[in-house]
Design a protein around this motif. Structure first.
Motif, PDB file in Angstrom:
ATOM      1  N   UNK A   1     -39.268  28.794 -22.457  1.00 29.59           N
ATOM      2  CA  UNK A   1     -38.025  28.243 -21.924  1.00 29.59           C
ATOM      3  C   UNK A   1     -37.604  27.085 -22.826  1.00 29.59           C
ATOM      4  N   UNK A   2     -36.517  27.240 -23.597  1.00 29.20           N
ATOM      5  CA  UNK A   2     -36.170  26.213 -24.584  1.00 29.20           C
ATOM      6  C   UNK A   2     -35.296  25.080 -24.061  1.00 29.20           C
ATOM      7  N   UNK A   3     -35.102  24.994 -22.768  1.00 33.41           N
ATOM      8  CA  UNK A   3     -34.210  23.962 -22.243  1.00 33.41           C
ATOM      9  C   UNK A   3     -34.663  22.557 -22.639  1.00 33.41           C
ATOM     10  N   UNK A   4     -33.699  21.768 -23.120  1.00 34.97           N
ATOM     11  CA  UNK A   4     -33.868  20.341 -23.403  1.00 34.97           C
ATOM     12  C   UNK A   4     -34.903  20.047 -24.483  1.00 34.97           C
ATOM     13  N   UNK A   5     -35.177  21.006 -25.351  1.00 33.92           N
ATOM     14  CA  UNK A   5     -36.113  20.721 -26.438  1.00 33.92           C
ATOM     15  C   UNK A   5     -35.553  19.647 -27.368  1.00 33.92           C
ATOM     16  N   UNK A   6     -34.288  19.797 -27.760  1.00 32.77           N
ATOM     17  CA  UNK A   6     -33.679  18.788 -28.629  1.00 32.77           C
ATOM     18  C   UNK A   6     -33.542  17.457 -27.896  1.00 32.77           C
ATOM     19  N   UNK A   7     -33.209  17.518 -26.613  1.00 37.25           N
ATOM     20  CA  UNK A   7     -33.090  16.292 -25.831  1.00 37.25           C
ATOM     21  C   UNK A   7     -34.400  15.536 -25.743  1.00 37.25           C
ATOM     22  N   UNK A   8     -35.498  16.261 -25.582  1.00 35.13           N
ATOM     23  CA  UNK A   8     -36.812  15.620 -25.535  1.00 35.13           C
ATOM     24  C   UNK A   8     -37.147  14.981 -26.876  1.00 35.13           C
ATOM     25  N   UNK A   9     -36.870  15.704 -27.949  1.00 33.99           N
ATOM     26  CA  UNK A   9     -37.131  15.163 -29.282  1.00 33.99           C
ATOM     27  C   UNK A   9     -36.319  13.895 -29.511  1.00 33.99           C
ATOM     28  N   UNK A  10     -35.068  13.905 -29.078  1.00 36.85           N
ATOM     29  CA  UNK A  10     -34.208  12.731 -29.250  1.00 36.85           C
ATOM     30  C   UNK A  10     -34.717  11.541 -28.447  1.00 36.85           C
ATOM     31  N   UNK A  11     -35.252  11.816 -27.262  1.00 31.59           N
ATOM     32  CA  UNK A  11     -35.678  10.743 -26.367  1.00 31.59           C
ATOM     33  C   UNK A  11     -36.897   9.996 -26.898  1.00 31.59           C
ATOM     34  N   UNK A  12     -37.791  10.711 -27.564  1.00 31.72           N
ATOM     35  CA  UNK A  12     -39.077  10.117 -27.936  1.00 31.72           C
ATOM     36  C   UNK A  12     -39.250   9.884 -29.434  1.00 31.72           C
ATOM     37  N   UNK A  13     -38.174   9.986 -30.198  1.00 32.21           N
ATOM     38  CA  UNK A  13     -38.258   9.749 -31.638  1.00 32.21           C
ATOM     39  C   UNK A  13     -37.126   8.832 -32.079  1.00 32.21           C
ATOM     40  N   UNK A  14     -37.208   8.395 -33.330  1.00 26.42           N
ATOM     41  CA  UNK A  14     -36.145   7.588 -33.921  1.00 26.42           C
ATOM     42  C   UNK A  14     -35.682   8.270 -35.208  1.00 26.42           C
ATOM     43  N   UNK A  15     -34.525   7.845 -35.703  1.00 29.15           N
ATOM     44  CA  UNK A  15     -33.999   8.435 -36.930  1.00 29.15           C
ATOM     45  C   UNK A  15     -34.940   8.170 -38.102  1.00 29.15           C
ATOM     46  N   UNK A  16     -35.142   9.170 -38.957  1.00 30.15           N
ATOM     47  CA  UNK A  16     -36.013   8.973 -40.120  1.00 30.15           C
ATOM     48  C   UNK A  16     -35.342   8.108 -41.179  1.00 30.15           C
TER      49      UNK A  16
END
Length: 212
Positions: free
Chosen positions: A185-200
């Motif tokens: 279930x791919x829901x909110x995969x990008x959202x999770x990544x955005x929430x717990x990471x910072x821009x490189x």
């Protein structure tokens, strides 16, 4: 959110998380793109709209917003959709073991046009589908040459971007069906990544990197 058997783990790189498939033991680092190339906030918005497009009740509204975005910013809108598909391809790879490049090569637009009775239409549709596959491959590999060719494919002929949006959404739907077949279930995969990471900080860091 991760599916059963898939879990996020932190990494020393603050711009990435590890996605681990406990059943297969495979893992990959998933990182934000550099904001100058593709802002993460735009990917999250595209993920929300793409998910809305997959739901019949919200499809008309989501498609309208996606068309507005592709009219205003065709390059980043289509890059965002391709980046999203690349992330989903990585999840399928972790579950199945099939190489991501092979999974991308298998992406297609379903429909009767694929029959032998319409060879001319099939050639046109395949050319357009190949442009989307190129965009997904560029996102997966961070290959600058592939990205440049993808950008050219979005610009020529003039007005092609809305047509490619239609193709990309249908390919995304087919990939989503494949994910569900594998229990992902791919829901909110990008959202999770955005929430717990910072821009490189380093533009050369690839977004998708194998860990096993």
């Amino acid at each position: 959110m991760p599916s059963p058997g898939l879990a996020w783990q932190t990494l020393s790189d603050p711009g990435a998380l590890a996605l681990v498939d406990a059943d297969s033991g495979r893992a990959a680092a998933l990182g934000r793109p550099h904001p100058a190339d593709l802002p993460m906030v735009q990917i999250v918005d595209i993920e929300r709209l793409a998910w809305g497009w997959l739901v019949p009740a919200s499809r008309p509204q989501s498609e309208r917003h996606l068309r507005e975005q592709v009219a205003a910013d065709p390059l980043n809108t289509m890059r965002g959709l391709c980046w999203l598909m690349a992330m989903w391809v990585v999840a399928v790879h972790l579950r199945t073991g099939r190489q991501p490049t092979l999974l991308i090569a298998e992406l297609h637009v379903p429909g009767i046009w694929r029959g032998a009775q319409v060879p001319t239409s099939a050639a046109v549709w395949e050319d357009l589908a190949e442009r989307i596959r190129l965009g997904v491959l560029a996102a997966l590999t961070s290959d600058g040459d592939a990205d440049a060719r993808f950008e050219q494919g979005l610009r020529h002929p003039a007005g092609i971007a809305p047509v490619l949006l239609d193709y990309a959404l249908r390919m995304l739907a087919e990939l989503h069906r494949r994910m569900l077949d594998h229990g992902i279930d791919p829901r909110e995969m990008a959202g999770t990544l955005a929430l717990y990471t910072i821009d490189p900080q380093d533009r050369a860091t690839a977004c998708f990197r194998p860990l096993t």
